[in-house]
Scaffold this active site. Structure first.
Site, PDB file in Angstrom:
ATOM      1  N   LYS A  56       0.817  -1.215   0.000  1.00  0.00           N
ATOM      2  CA  LYS A  56       0.000   0.000   0.000  1.00  0.00           C
ATOM      3  C   LYS A  56       0.851   1.265   0.000  1.00  0.00           C
ATOM      4  CE  LYS A  56      -3.596  -2.594  -0.116  1.00  0.00           C
ATOM      5  NZ  LYS A  56      -3.054  -3.899   0.226  1.00  0.00           N
ATOM      6  N   TYR A 271     -12.718 -14.223   2.064  1.00  0.00           N
ATOM      7  CA  TYR A 271     -11.684 -13.246   2.444  1.00  0.00           C
ATOM      8  C   TYR A 271     -11.349 -13.379   3.934  1.00  0.00           C
ATOM      9  CZ  TYR A 271      -9.496  -8.756   3.476  1.00  0.00           C
ATOM     10  OH  TYR A 271      -8.634  -7.790   3.896  1.00  0.00           O
ATOM     11  N   TYR A 297      -3.377 -12.375   2.426  1.00  0.00           N
ATOM     12  CA  TYR A 297      -3.074 -12.089   1.017  1.00  0.00           C
ATOM     13  C   TYR A 297      -1.927 -12.953   0.484  1.00  0.00           C
ATOM     14  CZ  TYR A 297      -5.875  -7.849   1.711  1.00  0.00           C
ATOM     15  OH  TYR A 297      -6.885  -6.969   1.982  1.00  0.00           O
TER      16      TYR A 297
HETATM   17  C1  LIG Z   1      -3.756  -5.089  -0.074  1.00  0.00           C
HETATM   18  C2  LIG Z   1      -2.797  -6.215  -0.093  1.00  0.00           C
HETATM   19  C3  LIG Z   1      -2.602  -7.006  -1.240  1.00  0.00           C
HETATM   20  C4  LIG Z   1      -3.420  -6.845  -2.489  1.00  0.00           C
HETATM   21  O1  LIG Z   1      -3.250  -5.636  -3.131  1.00  0.00           O
HETATM   22  P1  LIG Z   1      -4.451  -4.988  -3.952  1.00  0.00           P
HETATM   23  O2  LIG Z   1      -3.841  -3.881  -4.678  1.00  0.00           O
HETATM   24  O3  LIG Z   1      -5.481  -4.565  -2.949  1.00  0.00           O
HETATM   25  O4  LIG Z   1      -5.012  -6.052  -4.853  1.00  0.00           O
HETATM   26  C5  LIG Z   1      -1.644  -7.997  -1.210  1.00  0.00           C
HETATM   27  N1  LIG Z   1      -0.927  -8.232  -0.093  1.00  0.00           N
HETATM   28  C6  LIG Z   1      -1.093  -7.515   1.039  1.00  0.00           C
HETATM   29  C7  LIG Z   1      -0.278  -7.869   2.220  1.00  0.00           C
HETATM   30  C8  LIG Z   1      -2.032  -6.481   1.066  1.00  0.00           C
HETATM   31  O5  LIG Z   1      -2.190  -5.781   2.199  1.00  0.00           O
END
Ligand SMILES: *Cc1c(COP(=O)(O)O)cnc(C)c1O
Length: 340
Positions: A56, A271, A297
């Site tokens: 992010k 999720y 993720y």
């Molecule tokens: C948000 C996030 C993702 C995915 O990214 P997006 O751009 O939202 O698809 C992957 N890994 C982590 C650890 C995240 O926080």
């Protein structure tokens, strides 16, 4: 290959670039023949910069750059209770001297204190954000917009970031990362068959696609494993966001649905809900590399990549680049699943 010129977009530096690319030698030693001759490299977007790092930050560099250029004094954003995006927005706002308000939804069915008060949620408070928690089915973006309207009426200058920071402006961060990866690949003498990432709000994948396409390269080389939306919806989101990002960059190129490489089969039942593959992947990376995947993720995405490598999807000798996207605080919110 065309160059990307993103210099006209204001950017607030939040992490040290380029982030390193490293081979997973410990994992390769452990798995041996099971890797079918495939070499897995990782790009360490998990360790660079403020607030414990993560993908992010690349989006927030452009989002906060734009907010500051427009004179914002307050940023408002949304996410799940354990949102990495919310935590890093709070950290980045603190760094930039802006007020931060977070609207967090209880979208993952967990009420235990590890989930509701530890990990990212603890850090949101530590970074000084004002947090409002909403029921799982609430429209958090509508709540954020309503709050922004209220603050604007009081004379404040407010900037609202969407879920995951995945607006076209946010996606610029990963278009830039695509160019960074190509430069590093050239220096390393590696031709990566694929760049693999987890997909939540689609902006990371969409930014990579936009960057590759704008440089005249094949966007199918960016691949994501969807962990939030189901496959069809995730694909539509990547497509829409990639094309909006191309338009913002001033490129005439548009991508078609069959140019999006995406797999929804490793999401499990929803999720934020652990899978056996995620648990194996997080433990394997920790025990062979001393590196941390996260339970929501990158753990699920790396499980998908391991599955594909073991199944022989890539030819022997191929090099694949996996994006370590961070999410480390999530480990502390999933103590019971990961312990043992
Ligand atoms: C948000 C996030 C993702 C995915 O990214 P997006 O751009 O939202 O698809 C992957 N890994 C982590 C650890 C995240 O926080």
């Amino acid at each position: 290959m065309a160059m990307l010129d993103l210099a006209r977009f204001p950017r607030l530096p939040l992490l040290t670039l380029p982030t390193p690319i490293e081979p997973l030698d410990g994992l390769a030693r452990h798995l041996g023949e099971a890797l079918n001759g495939v070499r897995i490299f990782v790009k360490r977007d998990d360790v660079a910069g403020i607030g414990l790092g993560g993908n992010k930050l690349r989006k927030l560099e452009y989002l906060l750059g734009a907010a500051r250029a427009e004179g914002a004094d307050t940023v408002v954003t949304v996410g799940a209770i354990q949102s990495n995006h919310a935590r890093l927005t709070a950290a980045a706002a603190a760094r930039a001297g802006l007020t931060c308000e977070l609207f967090l939804t209880r979208s993952v069915p967990r009420q235990d204190p590890d989930y509701t008060a530890n990990g990212n949620r603890l850090l949101d408070d530590l970074f000084g954000a004002q947090v409002r928690e909403l029921p799982g089915d609430a429209d958090s973006l509508a709540a954020a917009e309503a709050r922004a309207a209220e603050l604007r009426a009081q004379g404040r200058k407010v900037y609202v970031f969407p879920s995951g920071g995945s607006s076209p402006t946010g996606c610029l961060g990963y278009a830039n990362a695509a160019a960074e990866i190509l430069t590093q690949a050239e220096a390393l003498g590696q031709d990566f068959a694929e760049i693999v990432t987890a997909n939540g709000s689609a902006g990371t994948h969409a930014g990579l696609v936009a960057g590759l396409a704008a440089m005249g390269l094949d966007p199918r080389r960016a691949k994501s494993f969807a962990v939030l939306a189901e496959e069809g919806r995730a694909r539509a989101e990547v497509l829409e966001k990639a094309n909006a990002t191309l338009a913002l960059m001033g490129s005439d190129r548009r991508v078609a649905p069959d140019e999006i490489t995406l797999d929804g089969r490793h999401r499990g039942s929803g999720y934020g809900i652990p899978t056996a593959g995620m648990l194996e992947a997080v433990r394997l990376m920790a025990r062979t590399e001393g590196k941390l995947l996260d339970p929501v993720y990158s753990g699920k995405a790396f499980a998908g990549l391991l599955h594909d490598v073991r199944a022989g999807l890539y030819p022997a000798g191929a090099a694949v680049l996996f994006l370590m996207t961070g999410g480390t605080p999530g480990i502390f919110a999933y103590k019971d699943a990961l312990a043992g």
